[in-house]
Every structure is written in structure tokens, then in C-alpha cells.
Design an enzyme around this catalytic site. Structure first.
Site, short mmCIF file in Angstrom:
data_model
loop_
_atom_site.label_atom_id
_atom_site.label_comp_id
_atom_site.label_asym_id
_atom_site.label_seq_id
_atom_site.Cartn_x
_atom_site.Cartn_y
_atom_site.Cartn_z
N ARG A 1 0.88 -1.18 0.00
CA ARG A 1 0.00 0.00 0.00
C ARG A 1 0.91 1.22 0.00
NH1 ARG A 1 -5.40 1.21 3.40
NH2 ARG A 1 -6.09 -0.10 1.69
N HIS B 1 -7.05 0.63 -6.74
CA HIS B 1 -7.22 -0.29 -5.61
C HIS B 1 -7.87 -1.57 -6.19
CE1 HIS B 1 -7.44 -1.68 -1.63
NE2 HIS B 1 -8.31 -0.86 -1.09
N GLN C 1 -9.79 -4.14 -4.00
CA GLN C 1 -11.11 -3.67 -3.59
C GLN C 1 -12.14 -3.96 -4.69
OE1 GLN C 1 -12.00 -1.87 -0.58
NE2 GLN C 1 -13.99 -2.51 -1.36
N ASP D 1 -17.19 6.77 -1.90
CA ASP D 1 -15.94 6.64 -1.13
C ASP D 1 -15.72 7.97 -0.43
OD1 ASP D 1 -13.36 5.96 -0.23
OD2 ASP D 1 -12.40 6.18 -2.20
N CYS E 1 -16.29 1.34 -0.08
CA CYS E 1 -15.10 0.54 0.21
C CYS E 1 -14.76 0.55 1.70
CB CYS E 1 -13.91 1.05 -0.61
SG CYS E 1 -13.59 2.81 -0.36
N ARG F 1 -13.29 -9.10 0.91
CA ARG F 1 -11.88 -8.78 0.69
C ARG F 1 -11.04 -10.02 1.02
NH1 ARG F 1 -10.22 -3.53 1.04
NH2 ARG F 1 -8.28 -4.44 0.29
N1 CP Z 1 -11.23 -0.45 1.89
C1 CP Z 1 -9.99 -0.53 2.39
O1 CP Z 1 -9.00 -0.74 1.68
O2 CP Z 1 -9.92 -0.40 3.75
P1 CP Z 1 -8.60 -0.16 4.60
O3 CP Z 1 -8.06 1.19 4.23
O4 CP Z 1 -9.02 -0.21 6.05
O5 CP Z 1 -7.61 -1.24 4.27
N1 NVA Z 2 -9.92 6.70 -1.49
C1 NVA Z 2 -9.58 6.20 -0.18
C2 NVA Z 2 -9.78 4.74 -0.11
C3 NVA Z 2 -9.49 4.10 1.22
C4 NVA Z 2 -9.65 2.60 1.19
C5 NVA Z 2 -8.14 6.59 0.14
O1 NVA Z 2 -7.30 6.53 -0.75
O2 NVA Z 2 -7.89 6.95 1.30
#
Ligand code: CP
Ligand code: NVA
Length: 307
Positions: free
Chosen positions: A102, A129, A132, A220, A260, A288
Site C-alpha cells: 500500500r 485499488h 477492492q 468513497d 469501500c 476482501r
Molecule cells: N477499503 C480498504 O481498503 O480499507 P482499509 O483502508 O481499512 O484497508
Molecule cells: N480513497 C480512499 C480509499 C481508502 C480505502 C483513500 O485513498 O484513502
């Protein structure tokens, strides 16, 4: 599939195959059948940003498949500061069987994949993502939704999660509508691919127009991780894009609501909608686990039949 960095690493066929594997893994887990096709295998989980769902589901998922995960905070290993991203990729390749990362910049997962001799999975970047989106369409698939007969309305910020959801939705044959304030639209190249793949693609500033007749409404956060200093201007820009009962009233009566998570209750979505009967957000979160187990198995070359 050698890596999963973006939806473009998938095809319609490979996505549908992953849904089948995920369903099989889910059914085996619920039936209490233990499988350990990844016994002795290890994943490195690199996180430059916070996470609940992604970290827990990858860590628990690999454990459930008989393997192990090593969690590495970006700051702790100094990704790109203490050591270059290529050097981190080359070192990890000597010890572990796969990297889940990430990251802030999408180029970081691309560099990891380019330099590593092991599979790399994008666990969220500023651009996509894909894990997701796979879990989300698996959630619809297991409910029997016919993607070619559905309209998906994305309402809100056209960034990372939006990109993966609309790209995979288009690849699977769904009609796509995206409603964003000016300046927050999906990337131009993403728009072009969705326009090419989807039977219909509408981009509008009008949330009601996007929601009209929708089978799925997806939103989101308005303030993604790393954008906290833009909070006030974003709250202002997105104020007309809240998913609430009024917006839901324009969708089909059977419409499903997706997010998400994490949700910012009272901002992009109301409590009533998030906790209401149309919301499937916890099914998405649960899936997930199953969808990513399928991804890990596919990339690491394991099969539940090996167990
Ligand atoms: N939706 C998602 O990726 O959640 P987290 O940021 O908690 O991993
Ligand atoms: N768009 C959000 C998604 C989190 C899972 C972010 O990037 O923070």
C-alpha cells in the site's frame, strides 16, 4: 497474471475465474475445511498508509492458506529513503514469496514489480485499488447480479477506488455513470478505457442524473489518505454529492449501496443509508478476505487441491 497492480492486469475471464476460486475458498472456510496450499510460504506486507481491512484480510488470508505474513511499515523500512525502492524489491525477493504494498505513488508498486522476481500486489495506490474492485464485483457476482444488465453509479471523488471499480465494471459489461464535482473526475486515460469497454458511460456533475435508474450506487471518502490538508475545500466541493435517502430515491427500488470503507458518516454517506437495508458494505469488507485469498493463490501458484 504475474502481478496485480491494476485492473489492466486482469481480463474478464481471469476476474470470473478468481470469483469462482474465491467462492470455493469461502465455502470451504464456512464449512470448516482447512486447506494449507501455501504452507511454508511468506508474504511481505508493506504499508505506507493506515489500513484496517486490507492489512487484516491479507494477513488472515495467508495464515488461513497455511502461510505467514511479515508486516512492514513504510516508515520503518524507509521505503525510498533509507533504501531505494528497487533495492527493497531485490532484497525481499531473496526471502519471501510475494509482496503486497500500500503506497502513496502508483509508480512505487510499478517499480517494486519491475525489480522484484516475485509477484507484487497493489494494496492501494494513489491511482488504483484493484483488490477492492475484485472483492466488490465478487460480492455482486455471488448475489447473482448480471453485470451486463446493471447500471453502476459512482458518486463522489473520481480517484483510486473509483478508477478500479469503473474499470472492472466496464470490463465486465456494466453501464457506468460517474458524478463528480469539476476537477475531481477520473483520470482521462481511465475515462477513455471505460468509454471503450462499457456499453454506456456517462460523466456528469449531477449526482441525481447518475443515480437515476441505478442498480448500484457506490461512494468513497471525499478526503483520501494523504489529502487531509485539503479537507475544507473538499467538503465544500463535494457538498452536493452525499449519498443519502434523496439520492437513493432516484435509483431502482432494489438498488444496492456500496462503499469501500472506511466511511465518514455524515459526509459522503448518511448513517441511514450506510446502515440501511440496501447497504452491502460489510459483505464487501468480508469478501476482501476471500477474493484476496484467490489472488494470492493464483499469483503464488497454489491450488486448494494441492492442500
Ligand atoms: N477499503 C480498504 O481498503 O480499507 P482499509 O483502508 O481499512 O484497508
Ligand atoms: N480513497 C480512499 C480509499 C481508502 C480505502 C483513500 O485513498 O484513502
Amino acid at each position: 497474471m504475474r502481478h496485480l497492480l491494476a485492473v489492466s492486469d486482469l481480463t474478464r475471464e481471469s476476474a470470473l475465474h478468481l470469483f469462482q476460486v474465491a467462492a470455493d475458498l469461502k465455502q470451504r472456510l464456512k464449512a470448516g475445511h482447512r486447506v494449507a496450499p501455501l504452507a511454508g510460504r511468506t508474504l511481505a506486507l508493506i504499508f505506507e498508509k493506515p489500513s484496517l481491512r486490507t492489512r487484516v484480510t491479507f494477513e488472515v488470508g495467508v495464515i488461513q492458506l497455511g502461510g505467514r505474513a511479515v508486516y512492514l511499515q513504510g516508515g520503518e523500512i524507509g521505503l525510498g529513503t533509507r533504501e531505494s525502492v528497487p533495492d527493497v524489491a531485490r532484497n525481499l525477493s531473496r526471502w519471501v514469496d510475494g509482496i503486497v504494498a500500500r503506497v502513496f505513488a502508483h509508480s512505487t508498486v510499478q517499480t517494486l514489480a519491475h525489480e522484484a522476481s516475485i509477484p507484487v500486489v497493489n494494496a492501494l495506490s494513489d491511482f488504483e485499488h484493484p483488490c477492492q474492485a475484485l472483492a466488490d464485483f465478487f460480492t455482486l457476482w455471488e448475489r447473482g447480479v448480471d453485470f451486463t444488465k446493471m447500471k453502476l453509479a459512482w458518486i463522489g471523488d473520481g480517484n483510486n477506488v473509483c478508477h478500479s471499480v469503473v474499470l472492472l465494471g466496464a470490463m465486465l459489461g456494466a453501464r457506468i455513470a460517474v458524478a463528480c464535482p469539476p476537477g475531481y473526475e477520473p483520470d482521462a486515460a481511465v475515462q477513455a478505457r471505460v468509454r471503450r469497454d462499457a456499453p454506456q458511460f456517462d460523466l456528469t456533475e449531477d449526482a441525481k442524473a447518475a443515480a437515476t435508474g441505478a442498480d448500484v450506487i457506490y461512494t468513497d471518502t471525499w478526503i483520501s489518505m494523504g489529502q487531509e490538508t485539503e479537507r475544507e475545500e473538499r467538503l465544500e466541493a463535494f457538498s452536493r454529492y452525499q449519498v443519502n435517502d434523496t439520492i437513493l430515491g432516484f435509483a431502482k427500488p432494489s438498488a444496492l449501496v456500496m462503499h469501500c470503507l472506511p466511511a465518514h458518516r455524515g459526509e459522503e454517506i448518511t448513517d441511514a443509508v450506510l446502515d440501511g437495508p440496501r447497504s452491502i458494505v460489510l459483505d464487501q469488507a468480508e469478501n476482501r478476505l476471500h477474493a484476496q485469498k484467490a489472488v494470492i493463490l493464483e499469483l503464488l501458484g497454489g491450488s486448494v487441491d494441492d492442500a
